[in-house]
Scaffold this active site. Sequence first.
Site, PDB file in Angstrom:
ATOM      1  N   CYS A 199       0.815  -1.230   0.000  1.00 40.14           N
ATOM      2  CA  CYS A 199       0.000   0.000   0.000  1.00 40.14           C
ATOM      3  C   CYS A 199       0.845   1.274   0.000  1.00 40.14           C
ATOM      4  O   CYS A 199       0.311   2.373  -0.133  1.00 40.14           O
ATOM      5  CB  CYS A 199      -0.956  -0.004   1.189  1.00 40.14           C
ATOM      6  SG  CYS A 199      -2.115  -1.375   1.108  1.00 40.14           S
ATOM      7  N   HIS A 259      -2.701   7.276   2.696  1.00 41.97           N
ATOM      8  CA  HIS A 259      -3.227   6.003   2.197  1.00 41.97           C
ATOM      9  C   HIS A 259      -4.499   5.697   2.982  1.00 41.97           C
ATOM     10  O   HIS A 259      -4.523   5.789   4.211  1.00 41.97           O
ATOM     11  CB  HIS A 259      -2.190   4.897   2.400  1.00 41.97           C
ATOM     12  CG  HIS A 259      -2.779   3.526   2.328  1.00 41.97           C
ATOM     13  ND1 HIS A 259      -3.543   3.111   1.261  1.00 41.97           N
ATOM     14  CD2 HIS A 259      -2.749   2.494   3.204  1.00 41.97           C
ATOM     15  CE1 HIS A 259      -3.947   1.873   1.474  1.00 41.97           C
ATOM     16  NE2 HIS A 259      -3.476   1.478   2.648  1.00 41.97           N
ATOM     17  N   ASN A 287     -10.368   0.487   1.092  1.00 42.74           N
ATOM     18  CA  ASN A 287      -8.905   0.530   0.998  1.00 42.74           C
ATOM     19  C   ASN A 287      -8.516  -0.086  -0.355  1.00 42.74           C
ATOM     20  O   ASN A 287      -8.703  -1.283  -0.562  1.00 42.74           O
ATOM     21  CB  ASN A 287      -8.327  -0.268   2.180  1.00 42.74           C
ATOM     22  CG  ASN A 287      -6.811  -0.358   2.174  1.00 42.74           C
ATOM     23  OD1 ASN A 287      -6.163  -0.180   1.151  1.00 42.74           O
ATOM     24  ND2 ASN A 287      -6.242  -0.676   3.324  1.00 42.74           N
TER      25      ASN A 287
HETATM   26  O1  UT7 Z   1      -3.566  -1.037   3.931  1.00 39.80           O
HETATM   27  C1  UT7 Z   1      -2.451  -1.011   4.751  1.00 39.80           C
HETATM   28  C2  UT7 Z   1      -2.472  -1.911   5.909  1.00 39.80           C
HETATM   29  N1  UT7 Z   1      -3.762  -2.204   6.463  1.00 39.80           N
HETATM   30  C3  UT7 Z   1      -4.260  -1.500   7.490  1.00 39.80           C
HETATM   31  O2  UT7 Z   1      -3.710  -0.501   7.892  1.00 39.80           O
HETATM   32  C4  UT7 Z   1      -5.490  -2.056   8.182  1.00 39.80           C
HETATM   33  C5  UT7 Z   1      -5.230  -2.063   9.666  1.00 39.80           C
HETATM   34  N2  UT7 Z   1      -6.220  -2.798  10.469  1.00 39.80           N
HETATM   35  C6  UT7 Z   1      -7.535  -2.479  10.549  1.00 39.80           C
HETATM   36  O3  UT7 Z   1      -8.010  -1.609   9.847  1.00 39.80           O
HETATM   37  C7  UT7 Z   1      -8.354  -3.163  11.597  1.00 39.80           C
HETATM   38  O4  UT7 Z   1      -7.510  -3.924  12.413  1.00 39.80           O
HETATM   39  C8  UT7 Z   1      -9.476  -4.106  11.035  1.00 39.80           C
HETATM   40  C9  UT7 Z   1     -10.557  -3.275  10.367  1.00 39.80           C
HETATM   41  C10 UT7 Z   1      -8.878  -5.104  10.063  1.00 39.80           C
HETATM   42  C11 UT7 Z   1     -10.137  -4.862  12.168  1.00 39.80           C
HETATM   43  O5  UT7 Z   1     -10.653  -3.951  13.108  1.00 39.80           O
HETATM   44  P1  UT7 Z   1     -10.265  -4.060  14.648  1.00 39.80           P
HETATM   45  O6  UT7 Z   1     -10.993  -2.981  15.323  1.00 39.80           O
HETATM   46  O7  UT7 Z   1      -8.777  -4.077  14.753  1.00 39.80           O
HETATM   47  O8  UT7 Z   1     -10.883  -5.461  15.027  1.00 39.80           O
HETATM   48  P2  UT7 Z   1     -10.152  -6.699  15.719  1.00 39.80           P
HETATM   49  O9  UT7 Z   1      -9.345  -7.438  14.708  1.00 39.80           O
HETATM   50  O10 UT7 Z   1      -9.493  -6.250  16.978  1.00 39.80           O
HETATM   51  O11 UT7 Z   1     -11.392  -7.574  16.116  1.00 39.80           O
HETATM   52  C12 UT7 Z   1     -12.336  -7.138  17.118  1.00 39.80           C
HETATM   53  C13 UT7 Z   1     -13.502  -8.082  17.090  1.00 39.80           C
HETATM   54  C14 UT7 Z   1     -13.106  -9.552  17.064  1.00 39.80           C
HETATM   55  O12 UT7 Z   1     -14.068 -10.264  17.810  1.00 39.80           O
HETATM   56  P3  UT7 Z   1     -13.743 -10.736  19.330  1.00 39.80           P
HETATM   57  O13 UT7 Z   1     -12.537 -11.612  19.223  1.00 39.80           O
HETATM   58  O14 UT7 Z   1     -13.468  -9.450  20.083  1.00 39.80           O
HETATM   59  O15 UT7 Z   1     -14.995 -11.429  19.737  1.00 39.80           O
HETATM   60  C15 UT7 Z   1     -13.217  -9.927  15.626  1.00 39.80           C
HETATM   61  O16 UT7 Z   1     -13.473 -11.296  15.432  1.00 39.80           O
HETATM   62  O17 UT7 Z   1     -14.248  -7.864  15.887  1.00 39.80           O
HETATM   63  C16 UT7 Z   1     -14.405  -9.106  15.214  1.00 39.80           C
HETATM   64  N3  UT7 Z   1     -14.468  -8.829  13.788  1.00 39.80           N
HETATM   65  C17 UT7 Z   1     -15.602  -8.525  13.160  1.00 39.80           C
HETATM   66  N4  UT7 Z   1     -16.874  -8.415  13.601  1.00 39.80           N
HETATM   67  C18 UT7 Z   1     -17.821  -8.081  12.703  1.00 39.80           C
HETATM   68  C19 UT7 Z   1     -13.446  -8.797  12.880  1.00 39.80           C
HETATM   69  N5  UT7 Z   1     -13.926  -8.490  11.669  1.00 39.80           N
HETATM   70  C20 UT7 Z   1     -15.268  -8.319  11.814  1.00 39.80           C
HETATM   71  C21 UT7 Z   1     -16.297  -7.994  10.923  1.00 39.80           C
HETATM   72  N6  UT7 Z   1     -17.567  -7.874  11.419  1.00 39.80           N
HETATM   73  N7  UT7 Z   1     -16.083  -7.770   9.618  1.00 39.80           N
END
Ligand code: UT7
Length: 369
Positions: free
Chosen positions: A130, A272, A302
């Site tokens: 990215c 980005h 993204n």
């Molecule tokens: O492009 C360059 C590099 N990429 C980035 O910079 C992206 C960076 N990361 C992110 O944007 C975020 O980490 C994500 C959007 C990918 C995920 O968001 P988050 O707030 O970090 O969520 P998380 O991975 O900490 O997950 C929190 C909870 C989990 O459930 P539990 O374990 O707390 O019960 C996940 O399983 O949210 C759950 N979860 C979802 N729930 C509903 C993960 N994805 C989803 C989803 N819908 N799509």
Amino acid sequence: MPEHTSSPSAPAAVLCGVAGWVPPRVVTNDELAERLDTDDTWIRTRTGIRRRHIAEPGQATSDLAVEAGRLALRNAGFDPVGTDATGTDPVDAVIVTTTTPDRPCPATAPAVAARLGLKRAAAFDVGAVCTGFVYGLATAAGLIASGVAARVLLIGADTYSTIVDPLDRANAIIFGDGAGAVILRAGDNDEPGAVGHFDLGSDGTHEDLILVAAGGSRRRSVDGEPTRAERHFAMRGNEVYRHAVTRMAASARATLSGAGWKTDDVDHFVPHQANLRILHSVADDLGLPRERCVANIDAVGNTGAASIPLALADAAARRVIRPGDRLLLTAFGGGLTWGSCLLTWPRLPPPTHPHDPLVPYGKGADAPS
Ligand code: UT7
């Protein structure tokens, strides 16, 4: 890498054309929720994304790149359909920056150049995930400073839908497909459009945070069929998130201090489009009002290497960015890689709107801080 500006005697790379293109098919959060355990509220509040554009089956990265490239050539006032009567190409080099090339071999750029009607332009790909667009800008600036090229077409294009597992809810909701392109020409360091004050960096000790395990020489195809997980894009989102905020803020600061700019000198921060919460955290960290953060992630998600040029094209089309405005570009991606640079926006014909805007800039923030 220390912040860098080319020597005053070398020609600068001056942006003189911009465009973006996204495939017509729109996928809303509700549509994703029909097949994934997710919902519109979660996606909007955790990422700021309301919809994304997705390539049709059979539509490859080069197909998007050609559209954006043709529009950028037209925006720069160059013949968009190939060489002129004397057999001269409108650009000397075509750089495609992508994580989703049409094939592992050959590079995607030569096919894009050929389909744009170019006969002899140098053409190659740059891979920095990215961060690719900012690395591509630095590469183009180097070609121009060294006299190898006088005009460069740089295209950031990605079709993440071709490598993200459609059943992976964490990644399927973030990524969209798209392409953005700019034309750079040789000019002076002090004229509007001159890109400079690059800060580029990487930390490969975290290569495992964002990867596609198979398809390269590490996981050899001769060792048997890769598993479903190995074939798809994998990201440790939470850890990437933390790196993104700190690395982008540090890179932006390095570029600003190298140029002698204060935060307040920045009219528009064009990051980005990783996640709206990341963009706002970086803006907060830099002390930049969030309204100065150019964000179109709500409408396109993204889009990887396409995200900065697509955001530039969108903001220029909407007259959010105007001639004379001072821009800070900052990217972060797999590798890990990061990079920033500065430019003052030049006078250009407004590009075609790459997509329908959803909400005004600075107001698309459903995301908590
Ligand atoms: O492009 C360059 C590099 N990429 C980035 O910079 C992206 C960076 N990361 C992110 O944007 C975020 O980490 C994500 C959007 C990918 C995920 O968001 P988050 O707030 O970090 O969520 P998380 O991975 O900490 O997950 C929190 C909870 C989990 O459930 P539990 O374990 O707390 O019960 C996940 O399983 O949210 C759950 N979860 C979802 N729930 C509903 C993960 N994805 C989803 C989803 N819908 N799509």
